[in-house]
Structure formats: structure tokens, C-alpha cells
Write a protein that holds these residues in place. Structure first.
Motif, short mmCIF file in Angstrom:
data_model
loop_
_atom_site.label_atom_id
_atom_site.label_comp_id
_atom_site.label_asym_id
_atom_site.label_seq_id
_atom_site.Cartn_x
_atom_site.Cartn_y
_atom_site.Cartn_z
N VAL A 179 0.87 -1.18 0.00
CA VAL A 179 0.00 0.00 0.00
C VAL A 179 0.90 1.22 0.00
CG1 VAL A 179 -1.63 1.35 1.37
CG2 VAL A 179 -1.93 -1.12 1.17
N VAL A 180 0.59 2.19 -0.85
CA VAL A 180 1.32 3.46 -0.87
C VAL A 180 0.39 4.52 -0.30
CG1 VAL A 180 2.52 5.18 -2.28
CG2 VAL A 180 2.63 2.74 -2.91
N ALA A 181 0.78 5.12 0.81
CA ALA A 181 -0.02 6.15 1.47
C ALA A 181 0.72 7.48 1.37
CB ALA A 181 -0.26 5.79 2.93
N THR A 182 0.06 8.47 0.79
CA THR A 182 0.67 9.77 0.54
C THR A 182 0.00 10.84 1.39
OG1 THR A 182 1.13 9.11 -1.75
CG2 THR A 182 1.28 11.46 -1.23
N LEU A 183 0.76 11.46 2.28
CA LEU A 183 0.25 12.60 3.04
C LEU A 183 -0.02 13.72 2.05
CD1 LEU A 183 2.91 12.32 5.84
CD2 LEU A 183 0.47 11.97 6.20
N ASP A 184 -1.24 14.26 2.07
CA ASP A 184 -1.64 15.16 0.99
C ASP A 184 -2.44 16.35 1.52
OD1 ASP A 184 -2.00 16.16 -1.54
OD2 ASP A 184 -3.49 14.66 -2.16
N ARG A 185 -1.73 17.26 2.20
CA ARG A 185 -2.31 18.53 2.63
C ARG A 185 -1.35 19.65 2.16
NH1 ARG A 185 -3.09 19.48 8.38
NH2 ARG A 185 -4.91 20.69 7.77
N PRO A 186 -1.26 19.86 0.87
CA PRO A 186 -0.23 20.75 0.33
C PRO A 186 -0.29 22.17 0.85
CG PRO A 186 -1.87 20.20 -1.34
CD PRO A 186 -2.12 19.29 -0.19
N ALA A 187 -1.47 22.66 1.19
CA ALA A 187 -1.59 24.05 1.65
C ALA A 187 -0.86 24.28 2.97
CB ALA A 187 -3.07 24.42 1.81
N VAL A 188 -0.66 23.21 3.76
CA VAL A 188 0.04 23.34 5.04
C VAL A 188 1.24 22.39 5.09
CG1 VAL A 188 -1.90 24.20 6.40
CG2 VAL A 188 -1.64 21.73 6.07
N LEU B 101 5.15 4.96 2.98
CA LEU B 101 4.66 6.28 3.40
C LEU B 101 5.44 7.36 2.68
CD1 LEU B 101 4.39 5.89 7.28
CD2 LEU B 101 2.48 6.37 5.74
N THR B 102 4.75 8.32 2.10
CA THR B 102 5.42 9.43 1.44
C THR B 102 4.54 10.67 1.54
OG1 THR B 102 6.67 10.01 -0.57
CG2 THR B 102 4.49 8.98 -0.89
N GLY B 103 5.02 11.78 0.98
CA GLY B 103 4.26 13.02 1.03
C GLY B 103 4.14 13.65 -0.34
N ALA B 104 3.08 14.40 -0.54
CA ALA B 104 2.86 15.08 -1.82
C ALA B 104 3.56 16.43 -1.86
CB ALA B 104 1.36 15.27 -2.04
N GLY B 105 3.84 16.90 -3.06
CA GLY B 105 4.33 18.27 -3.24
C GLY B 105 5.74 18.53 -2.78
N GLY B 106 6.60 17.51 -2.80
CA GLY B 106 7.98 17.73 -2.41
C GLY B 106 8.19 17.90 -0.92
N VAL B 107 7.23 17.45 -0.11
CA VAL B 107 7.32 17.53 1.35
C VAL B 107 6.80 16.22 1.93
CG1 VAL B 107 6.50 18.70 3.43
CG2 VAL B 107 6.99 20.03 1.38
#
Length: 246
Positions: A14-23, A51-57
């Protein structure tokens, strides 16, 4: 409201991406709730988690606006602590693929992983004392396990942030990749895990998580179970047959 955790499901991972780019993917209550839901799924049907994050963060930390309003009862409830520990104790391996900021609670989520890889833009550390709190969601016990007591004390007491070179040198991450290759590198690790026996992998992780006084008893019990496994016989027979053909 958009889901703070974007989830892509596959047969073996499973790939889960933290995705709250505004913060910058700050970890709020909704993110914690989503992590608990995902953990429940992976406890029921074990698969490797990336686990990873969106938007280069990866995650810039806990959501400070929410954190500022929390009081003693919230601290004792361990809102982030219990979610991150649940991630840590998942049956199958957890891989953190870290790009950019992994600060405060974001760093502690990364520490919960079994394997951490990063890009050259990683900025990882725990600046909590500068905000009048401590890193209470795993850093004070997990970080010494990863980098040793002296280095953990320096990071936690000074709030210093590490870049890629130091994070790699200190063993906080095991590899550094170009940003456009990070997820592929995490996927390659997951591929290697998937090629192995899932029960042996789960047993190895249980042994890794066990407290010092549980060894070597836990390895012997887990090995006893594996020695009776048909998959052990199948894999060893295939190995011996391949060797005969060489």
C-alpha cells in the motif's frame, strides 16, 4: 474536504501519501484518524506500507494551529503517539520515502518506519523545544535506537535539522535518491520484500521489535514455527534444485 491521506492499494503493498499541500502536509487530527483506519486495514490484511508526502514535502510537523489549543488531557491522550506506534508495530515492513521537510511529528512518523530513504532535499529533525514542548510521539525512544544516544540527544536538545548528507552519515536514512526516482526506489525495496516468504518477513519484524530481554527466546520460538512451515520446505527444495543445475 479532501482526504489528508491518499491511498493506493496493490496486492503486496500500500502506498499512502500525506496530501495537505496548503500546510506542507502538517499532521492534523484528520490525518491521525486516516492513519488509524489504514493501520486497521493492514493489521487485518498485512502488506508492506510505503509512506510518502505530496508536493515535495513529507510532513512539516504536527498542525501547530491544533497543537496550540491542546492541553494536559490531550497530551496524556497521546493523540499522535498511539497512531505512530501503531504504524511502527504493523505486521509487515514500513518504508518511509522522504522528500523535503520531515519535521517534528513528521520526523516522528518517519522514525516509526523500518526503512527510511530520502532525496537530497530532505530536512529532518525535531524543533519542538523551540515551540515550548518536547518530541513526545516517539522521538525520545525511537531516535536513540536509530542513531545512538549521543546523536539523538544532540538533535532533540538543540533542535538541529539534518540535511541529506548528515542524515545518511548518521544512519537516519539508508539511501538518498533523486526526487523523481524516490518512489521507484521505495518500490524496488518493496519488490525485494515481496519476493521473500511473508511469514518469515513478519517473524523477522517481530524479532526486531522485541525488547532486549526477549532475546534469544523470541527468535527460537519464531524459528520453530518457521521450521514447520511448508513454505520453508518448498523454498529450500527449490534452492537445492537450482544449485544442482549449476
Amino acid at each position: 474536504m479532501a482526504d489528508p491521506l491518499r491511498i493506493d492499494r496493490y496486492d503486496d503493498r500500500v502506498v499512502a501519501t500525506l496530501d495537505r499541500p496548503a500546510v506542507r502536509n502538517a499532521i492534523d487530527q484528520a490525518t491521525i484518524d486516516a492513519l488509524h483506519a489504514l493501520c486497521a486495514e493492514l493489521e487485518e490484511t498485512p502488506r508492506t506500507l510505503i509512506l510518502t508526502g505530496a508536493g515535495g514535502v513529507f510532513a512539516s510537523g504536527a498542525d501547530i494551529a491544533q497543537l496550540r489549543e491542546r492541553r494536559a488531557a490531550d497530551a496524556r491522550a497521546g493523540i499522535n503517539t498511539h497512531a505512530f506506534r501503531r504504524v511502527r508495530e504493523l505486521p509487515m515492513p514500513v518504508i518511509a520515502a522522504i522528500d523535503g521537510y520531515a519535521l517534528g511529528g513528521g520526523a516522528e512518523l518517519a522514525y516509526a518506519a523500518d526503512i527510511r530513504i530520502a532525496t537530497s532535499s530532505i530536512q529532518i529533525g525535531n524543533p519542538e523545544t523551540g515551540l515550548g514542548i518536547l518530541a513526545a510521539a516517539g522521538a525520545t525512544w525511537r531516535l536513540p535506537q536509530i542513531v545512538g544516544e549521543a546523536r539523538a540527544a544532540e538533535l532533540l536538545l538543540t533542535g538541529r535539522i539534518l540535511g541529506a548528507e548528515e542524515a545518511l552519515e548518521w544512519g537516519l536514512v539508508s539511501a538518498v535518491h533523486p526526487a523523481d526516482e524516490l518512489l521507484a526506489a521505495a518500490g524496488a525495496i518493496a519488490d525485494r520484500i515481496a519476493a521473500n516468504d511473508p511469514l518469515a518477513t513478519r517473524s523477522t519484524k517481530r524479532a526486531l521489535l522485541a525488547p532486549p530481554d526477549a532475546h534469544p527466546r523470541i527468535e527460537l520460538e519464531l524459528q520453530a514455527e518457521l521450521f514447520e512451515s511448508p513454505e520453508k520446505v518448498r523454498r529450500m527444495t527449490a534452492f537445492l534444485e537450482r544449485r544442482k543445475k549449476k
